[in-house]
Write an enzyme that holds these catalytic residues in place. Structure first.
Site, PDB file in Angstrom:
ATOM      1  N   CYS A 248       0.853  -1.094  -0.088  1.00 21.75           N
ATOM      2  CA  CYS A 248       0.125   0.093  -0.145  1.00 21.75           C
ATOM      3  C   CYS A 248       0.812   1.171   0.040  1.00 21.75           C
ATOM      4  CB  CYS A 248      -0.822   0.046   1.127  1.00 21.75           C
ATOM      5  SG  CYS A 248      -1.747  -1.624   1.366  1.00 21.75           S
TER       6      CYS A 248
ATOM      7  N   HIS B 257      -3.237   7.941   6.043  1.00 23.90           N
ATOM      8  CA  HIS B 257      -3.435   6.735   5.262  1.00 23.90           C
ATOM      9  C   HIS B 257      -4.808   6.006   5.550  1.00 23.90           C
ATOM     10  CE1 HIS B 257      -2.325   3.029   3.301  1.00 23.90           C
ATOM     11  NE2 HIS B 257      -2.464   2.159   4.485  1.00 23.90           N
TER      12      HIS B 257
ATOM     13  N   HIS C  78      -9.585   1.571  -0.695  1.00 24.46           N
ATOM     14  CA  HIS C  78      -8.100   1.512  -0.626  1.00 24.46           C
ATOM     15  C   HIS C  78      -7.653   1.083  -2.201  1.00 24.46           C
ATOM     16  CE1 HIS C  78      -4.100   0.924   0.599  1.00 24.46           C
ATOM     17  NE2 HIS C  78      -4.419   0.326   1.574  1.00 24.46           N
TER      18      HIS C  78
END
Length: 405
Positions: free
Chosen positions: A166, A296, A331
């Site tokens: 990520c 995040h 995401h």
């Protein structure tokens, strides 16, 4: 280093459409259309509809009543579009974004040394799934993004694909800065991309007893993360070499990276704080000089309280405004870091910081954070921090600065 060109594709569209949706508190979540939702135990996702046909997202971060969210980019008729009759390819979105970013920057790889670094979580794993399960055509070379990039920029000097979960596109940006500092390139395209995969959906569907119907970062009632997909690319050049008639979109002050290897999936407070401080050191800024954080913010049980605690440790109780974008676009894995960078730069240019879509009641650990909640915040920060944290403690924190236009 200056960012001189950019392009992105999310479930809500390009950067302008995505930013407008963020300001309005709209979410691109819609019913899952990859795999069997019941078997996967995941029923919603932030999918790109390449046909460009339906909802532009829903208010308050709830599931869309229609089945799909439009890209708003015309990708349905673009060579970079995905056709579900063939393998679903992140490389097509990537090629579109690389071409658009180079055009936006006015950079011609035939005339200058241009390298490309692509960050990804799973490369072309969806195409591999379709090859294995449905017999779709796929060549091994397509799992690396060289062919996709060279289809629109054949004269680039080199193409590197790195899989750093990520934080991947944050790492791509860090390496782009390194190449420029070493004089190995005149310009570098840093990019990120990923598409929905049944394997990742399976993991999400198995980590808890229930799965989310939307992503609610830092919210007390969050149920976890949902996948998004898309691509993003930025062109980075040395500040002194940017064209005078093309003002930069923003400056990269520094990128801190780290791999604390604390746990396969659980974030580590010390590792995250260390990466933040590394970014501040590389950027030559003190925490008090940072006027915005794009978090995040995955809405998972472990990330949100750990990230909140790290921000309080790094900035103290009177830190800068904090926002995040995953409540609106999910995401996006490989592209997540750079998409947040572009939103941060857009917020600084426009003087409006979007709220955290899906946030209603902050978790106790985030009570000391200045979360942008409910309504956009009018502010003109000059320096922003962008967080990206991956499995295995693979972290990247980027510091960007606004430029006068």
């Amino acid at each position: 280093m200056a960012i001189t060109g950019s392009s992105m594709v999310s479930c809500l569209g390009g950067l302008d459409e995505t930013f407008e949706a963020l300001l309005a508190g709209r979410s691109g979540v819609s019913p899952l259309r990859t795999g069997d939702p019941d078997k996967l135990n995941v029923h919603y996702a932030y999918s790109i509809d390449d046909a460009g046909a339906a909802s532009k997202g829903t208010a308050s971060g709830g599931p869309a009543s229609t089945g799909r969210a439009s890209t708003g980019t015309g990708l349905g008729t673009d060579p970079a579009s995905n056709d579900e009759a063939g393998p679903r390819s992140a490389g097509r979105w990537l090629a579109h974004c690389v071409a658009e970013a180079l055009r936006d920057a006015g950079v011609d790889p035939a005339e200058r040394r241009v390298a490309v670094i692509v960050g990804t979580g799973l490369r072309e794993h969806r195409a591999v799934e379709q090859w294995h399960g449905d017999g779709a055509e796929l060549r091994l070379a397509q799992t690396h993004f060289t062919e996709a990039v060279r289809s629109v920029a054949p004269d680039v000097t080199e193409v590197h694909t790195l899989a750093n979960a990520c934080a991947a596109s944050g790492y791509a940006l860090a390496l782009a800065v390194d190449l420029l500092e070493l004089g190995e390139a005149d310009a570098v395209v840093a990019a990120g991309c990923d598409t929905m995969t049944e394997s990742m959906l399976t993991m999400i569907g198995r980590v808890g007893t229930t799965t989310a119907d939307t992503v609610r970062p830092f919210d007390a009632d969050r149920d976890g993360v949902l996948l998004g997909e898309g691509a993003v690319a930025v062109v980075v050049e040395r500040t002194e070499r940017t064209a005078k008639n093309r003002p930069a979109l923003g400056l990269v002050r520094g990128v801190g990276v780290g791999c604390d290897a604390h746990h396969e999936t659980a974030p580590d407070l010390a590792g995250i704080v260390a990466t933040m401080r590394d970014a501040h050191r590389r950027a030559g800024v003190a925490p008090g000089e940072i006027g915005l954080v794009v978090a995040h913010g995955t809405a998972t049980a472990l990330n949100d309280p750990t990230e909140a605690a790290a921000l309080v440790e790094a900035f103290g109780p009177d830190g800068p405004p904090v926002t995040g974008i995953k409540g609106a676009i999910g995401h996006t894995s490989g592209g997540a870091a750079l998409m947040s960078v572009l939103v941060a730069l857009k917020a600084m240019r426009s003087g409006v910081v979007p709220p955290v879509v899906g946030l209603r009641t902050p978790i106790p650990e985030a009570e000391k954070l200045a979360l942008v909640n409910g309504q956009p915040l009018r502010a003109r920060p000059r320096v922003a921090q962008v967080n990206a944290f991956g499995f295995g403690g693979v972290n990247a924190v980027t510091i960007v600065e606004a430029v006068d236009v």
